[in-house]
Design a protein around this motif. Structure first.
Motif, PDB file in Angstrom:
ATOM      1  N   ASN A  99      -4.491  -2.878 -98.702  1.00  0.00           N
ATOM      2  CA  ASN A  99      -4.153  -1.458 -98.781  1.00  0.00           C
ATOM      3  C   ASN A  99      -5.426  -0.698 -99.130  1.00  0.00           C
ATOM      4  OD1 ASN A  99      -1.539  -1.806 -98.265  1.00  0.00           O
ATOM      5  ND2 ASN A  99      -0.874  -1.727-100.388  1.00  0.00           N
ATOM      6  N   ARG A 100      -5.770   0.253 -98.320  1.00  0.00           N
ATOM      7  CA  ARG A 100      -7.026   0.956 -98.571  1.00  0.00           C
ATOM      8  C   ARG A 100      -6.753   2.382 -98.990  1.00  0.00           C
ATOM      9  NH1 ARG A 100     -11.277   1.552 -94.504  1.00  0.00           N
ATOM     10  NH2 ARG A 100      -9.838   1.091 -92.829  1.00  0.00           N
ATOM     11  N   MET A 101      -7.419   2.837-100.066  1.00  0.00           N
ATOM     12  CA  MET A 101      -7.282   4.242-100.394  1.00  0.00           C
ATOM     13  C   MET A 101      -8.256   4.970 -99.503  1.00  0.00           C
ATOM     14  SD  MET A 101      -7.745   6.372-103.825  1.00  0.00           S
ATOM     15  CE  MET A 101      -9.389   6.866-103.435  1.00  0.00           C
ATOM     16  N   VAL A 102      -7.709   5.607 -98.469  1.00  0.00           N
ATOM     17  CA  VAL A 102      -8.598   6.204 -97.489  1.00  0.00           C
ATOM     18  C   VAL A 102      -8.905   7.644 -97.811  1.00  0.00           C
ATOM     19  CG1 VAL A 102      -8.099   4.679 -95.572  1.00  0.00           C
ATOM     20  CG2 VAL A 102      -6.593   6.582 -96.034  1.00  0.00           C
ATOM     21  N   LEU A 103      -7.953   8.331 -98.366  1.00  0.00           N
ATOM     22  CA  LEU A 103      -8.149   9.749 -98.605  1.00  0.00           C
ATOM     23  C   LEU A 103      -7.550  10.114 -99.961  1.00  0.00           C
ATOM     24  CD1 LEU A 103      -6.930  11.064 -95.143  1.00  0.00           C
ATOM     25  CD2 LEU A 103      -9.291  10.953 -95.906  1.00  0.00           C
ATOM     26  N   GLY A 104      -8.032  11.157-100.516  1.00  0.00           N
ATOM     27  CA  GLY A 104      -7.483  11.618-101.794  1.00  0.00           C
ATOM     28  C   GLY A 104      -7.271  13.113-101.748  1.00  0.00           C
ATOM     29  N   LYS A 105      -6.899  13.607-102.903  1.00  0.00           N
ATOM     30  CA  LYS A 105      -6.577  15.007-103.094  1.00  0.00           C
ATOM     31  C   LYS A 105      -7.669  15.968-102.595  1.00  0.00           C
ATOM     32  CE  LYS A 105      -5.310  17.354-107.251  1.00  0.00           C
ATOM     33  NZ  LYS A 105      -4.493  17.303-108.397  1.00  0.00           N
ATOM     34  N   HIS A 106      -8.918  15.497-102.697  1.00  0.00           N
ATOM     35  CA  HIS A 106     -10.008  16.412-102.343  1.00  0.00           C
ATOM     36  C   HIS A 106     -10.521  16.223-100.917  1.00  0.00           C
ATOM     37  CE1 HIS A 106      -9.934  17.632-106.450  1.00  0.00           C
ATOM     38  NE2 HIS A 106     -10.049  16.371-106.836  1.00  0.00           N
ATOM     39  N   SER A 107      -9.865  15.341-100.181  1.00  0.00           N
ATOM     40  CA  SER A 107     -10.347  15.111 -98.805  1.00  0.00           C
ATOM     41  C   SER A 107     -10.068  16.333 -97.931  1.00  0.00           C
ATOM     42  CB  SER A 107      -9.632  13.912 -98.185  1.00  0.00           C
ATOM     43  OG  SER A 107      -9.788  12.803 -99.000  1.00  0.00           O
TER      44      SER A 107
END
Ligand code: KIV
Ligand code: ZN
Length: 514
Positions: free
Chosen positions: A325-333
């Motif tokens: 599972n990859r964290m690809v994007l976050g809140k600031h993307s």
């Protein structure tokens, strides 16, 4: 040593859709077709155009959307069916017409009520008619698994002369045994005088759990096209599973003098897409695409794999598309990063508005959920969001109260044809209360066939992904919804299904009316 090409013919959108409850909308079919194209599937059977206007439109839309794979439509050996496929595939970059007639004694006598001579004549006529539209014509001898070898030789020879370039040998009722089915393919290739002018294909059903084994035995004996579906979806017990065929041929190169050339790293995402859209979950122990397919639980196995991977692994998980599972994007993307990642995942947007709407949903999710994974992004798009602009019913807000010993209540606000309405309802549980609240406004008259919840990733902050299957007057639809709150996900899925079932073009079960 040079290897033959094994043609992969995917029929998820046609035979797969014949699974009761697996019906797909035109947009869903396009999404799956694009994923198959990205995987480099050779032929995509997109539907059975004569079955309904909806089927026709879907085949036409897939033919327009796909440029790298050949798009195929199914036709009985009848002029009207063939003309309809010809019309639906008019804009395809590469088109194939697949025509069929039954060849087993029981089907010819009891179903068709035709003599063998008449069946041969009709098959030849159909192939010639199809050749008016394209050089790429496939002929299937339906129920070949129970047909007489001499008759199969006779009809195949005749249709090759008429212009068929792929000869398909379907085990329509899943009756064949691997050694015997392989032998049939070998004998057909040996005995038919013009066999070298065509590719032999197989199409196996899984009634005895042998669809993949039968297909592979046929490949060992010279079949060079396999018809299959993602996750083995299909009529009754399903069809041969694409992922199993492709990985067996690749992993056991020593047994098969051929390869498919597929991009196998697309397999897992394609499997998830089909499962999400159809609401057919993949069992955890399913080969290749099941959640446990590469999980080693026992200490001895774990120890072996850590010391030397190949002690217990015959394939690499990453080769079929399993990733951490990859964290690809976050809140600031930003929007561009969001768009690029979705494109990498095989999802595109028809307009800037669609992208903006999806991006707004992503921002909402990123606010609620600490880490956003690829699976979350896939669900964000699959779960009905892309078509949301045209939907008649839209969820505005939902508040659910639950307390031990009290009746759960749902306070719901939605818009129906642009008019905002608020309602409260009680129910046996929070989901039941939410559905009753929706019912009190919509009164669709539909029947709930399936309600299922799955977590998209791990952890208690994971999104719940809900499928709701509804039926009304023979029409079956699947709605999807995802949210970190499973009651909200359920309400979204129900509303998504209601929007689909209220569409004027909602289709009856594929092939139901031919
Ligand atoms: O199972 C079958 O025989 C079919 C044919 C139409 C190829 O699906
Ligand atoms: Zn079939």
């Amino acid at each position: 040593m040079s290897q033959d090409k094994l043609v992969i013919f995917d029929t998820t959108l046609r035979d797969g859709e014949q699974s009761p409850g697996a019906s797909m909308t035109k947009e869903e079919k396009i999404r799956i077709a694009k994923a198959l194209e990205k995987m480099r599937v050779d032929v995509i059977e997109a539907g059975f155009p004569i079955a309904s206007p909806g089927d026709f439109e879907s085949v036409q839309a897939v033919a327009r959307a796909v440029t790298e794979s050949t798009v195929c439509g199914l036709a009985r050996a009848l002029d009207k069916d063939i003309d309809r496929v010809g019309e639906a595939l008019k804009d395809a970059r590469s088109a194939r017409i697949h025509t069929f007639i039954a060849t087993s004694p029981i089907h010819m006598e009891r179903k068709l009520r035709m003599s063998p001579d008449e069946v041969v004549e009709q098959a030849v006529h159909a192939v010639k008619r199809a050749r008016n539209y394209t050089d790429n014509v496939e002929f299937s001898a339906e129920d070949a698994g129970r047909s007489e070898l001499d008759f199969l030789c006779r009809i195949f020879e005749a249709v090759i002369d008429a212009g068929a370039r792929t000869l398909n040998v379907p085990d329509t009722v899943g009756y064949a045994m691997p050694h015997q089915f392989g032998e049939t393919i070998r004998l057909l290739r040996e005995r038919i005088p013009n066999a070298d002018k065509a590719i032999f294909s197989v199409h196996c059903h899984n009634d005895l759990g042998l669809a993949v084994a039968n297909s592979l035995s046929a490949v060992i004996n010279g079949a060079r096209q396999v018809e299959c579906t993602i996750n083995g979806l299909g009529e009754r017990a399903g069809n041969a599973a694409l992922e199993e065929i492709v990985m067996a041929v690749r992993t056991r190169r020593d047994m098969f003098n051929c390869d498919s050339g597929l991009d196998t790293t697309q397999i897992v995402s394609c499997s998830k897409l089909v499962s999400n859209i159809t609401g057919f979950p993949v069992q955890p122990n399913k080969a290749i695409v099941g959640a446990n397919a590469f999980a080693h639980e026992s200490g001895i196995h774990q120890d072996g794999v850590l010391k030397h991977r190949e002690t217990y692994e015959i394939m690499r998980a990453e080769d079929v598309g399993w990733t951490q599972n990859r964290m690809v994007l976050g809140k600031h993307s930003g929007r561009n990063a969001f768009r690029s990642r979705l494109i990498e995942l095989g999802m595109t947007f028809a307009s800037e508005e669609e992208l903006n709407a999806a991006f707004a949903r992503f921002k909402d999710l990123a606010d609620k959920k600490h880490e956003v994974f690829d699976e979350d992004l896939q669900a964000l798009v699959t779960a009905g969001g892309i078509e949301a602009e045209n939907e008649r019913i839209k969820l505005v807000s939902l508040k659910v109260c639950i307390e031990t010993g009290e009746t759960p209540t749902a306070n719901l606000v939605l818009t129906f044809d642009g008019k905002e309405q608020a309602v409260a309802a009680g129910g046996g549980g929070p989901v039941d209360a939410a559905f009753k609240a929706i019912d009190s406004i919509i009164e669709s008259g539909s029947e709930l066939l399936l309600y299922s919840v799955n977590n998209i990733t791990t952890g208690t902050d994971s999104q719940g992904e809900v499928t709701v299957r509804l039926q009304k007057a023979g029409h079956i639809v699947n709605g999807q919804g995802s949210d970190t709150d499973i009651v909200v996900a359920s309400a979204k899925a129900y509303i998504n299904a209601l929007n689909k079932i209220m569409e004027p073009n909602a289709r009856a079960h594929p092939q139901g009316d031919v």
